[in-house]
Design a protein around this motif. Structure first.
Motif, short mmCIF file in Angstrom:
data_model
loop_
_atom_site.label_atom_id
_atom_site.label_comp_id
_atom_site.label_asym_id
_atom_site.label_seq_id
_atom_site.Cartn_x
_atom_site.Cartn_y
_atom_site.Cartn_z
N ARG A 113 3.43 46.36 107.85
CA ARG A 113 4.12 47.62 108.12
C ARG A 113 3.17 48.73 107.68
N CYS A 114 3.05 49.73 108.53
CA CYS A 114 2.12 50.82 108.27
C CYS A 114 2.79 52.15 108.57
N ARG A 115 2.61 53.12 107.71
CA ARG A 115 3.10 54.48 107.94
C ARG A 115 1.88 55.31 108.30
N TRP B 61 11.56 51.54 102.74
CA TRP B 61 11.02 52.19 103.94
C TRP B 61 11.45 53.64 103.86
N TRP C 102 6.50 55.02 111.19
CA TRP C 102 6.34 53.62 110.82
C TRP C 102 5.94 52.80 112.04
N TYR C 103 5.10 51.81 111.81
CA TYR C 103 4.70 50.86 112.84
C TYR C 103 4.72 49.46 112.24
N LEU C 104 5.21 48.51 113.02
CA LEU C 104 5.02 47.10 112.69
C LEU C 104 3.78 46.67 113.46
N LEU D 147 3.98 42.11 105.35
CA LEU D 147 5.36 41.64 105.27
C LEU D 147 5.43 40.13 105.42
N VAL E 82 14.41 52.74 111.43
CA VAL E 82 14.05 52.52 110.03
C VAL E 82 15.29 52.66 109.14
#
Length: 97
Positions: A40-42, A87, A7-9, A34, A75
């Motif tokens: 938010r990216c996976r 998440w 995960w990345y913000l 968000l 997370v």
């Protein structure tokens, strides 16, 4: 076998409305919005580099972009209020015994 994802913000401050729309459209294809300028990216490492490359084509020197990697423990401790989003902590397939 698929690549590991994390995960990345992603937060950005794009000053020009035209560039902002272009940046928004790029990010929309990689994650979930968000807040106004926070996604938010996976992503796998490959997708992260691809996203950075695409955004660099849009951004100007006056704009800013920040990627915040989130570890699994971060997370798991995430608290969200008034949102139904989930998440995923770990998407490793379960072993069938």
């Amino acid at each position: 076998m698929s690549e590991a994802k994390s995960w990345y913000l992603v937060s950005y401050d794009i000053r020009d409305p035209k560039r902002w729309r272009k940046g928004y459209k790029v990010l929309r294809g990689y994650g979930t919005r968000l807040q106004y300028s926070v996604f938010r990216c996976r992503l796998s490492v490959r997708k992260l580099e691809e996203l950075r490359w695409e955004l660099e084509k849009v951004l100007d020197a006056e704009d800013s972009l920040m990627f915040v990697p989130l570890c699994t423990a971060c997370v798991a401790r995430m608290v969200m209020r008034n949102r139904k989003d989930v998440w995923v902590v770990d998407d490793t397939p379960a072993k069938i015994v």
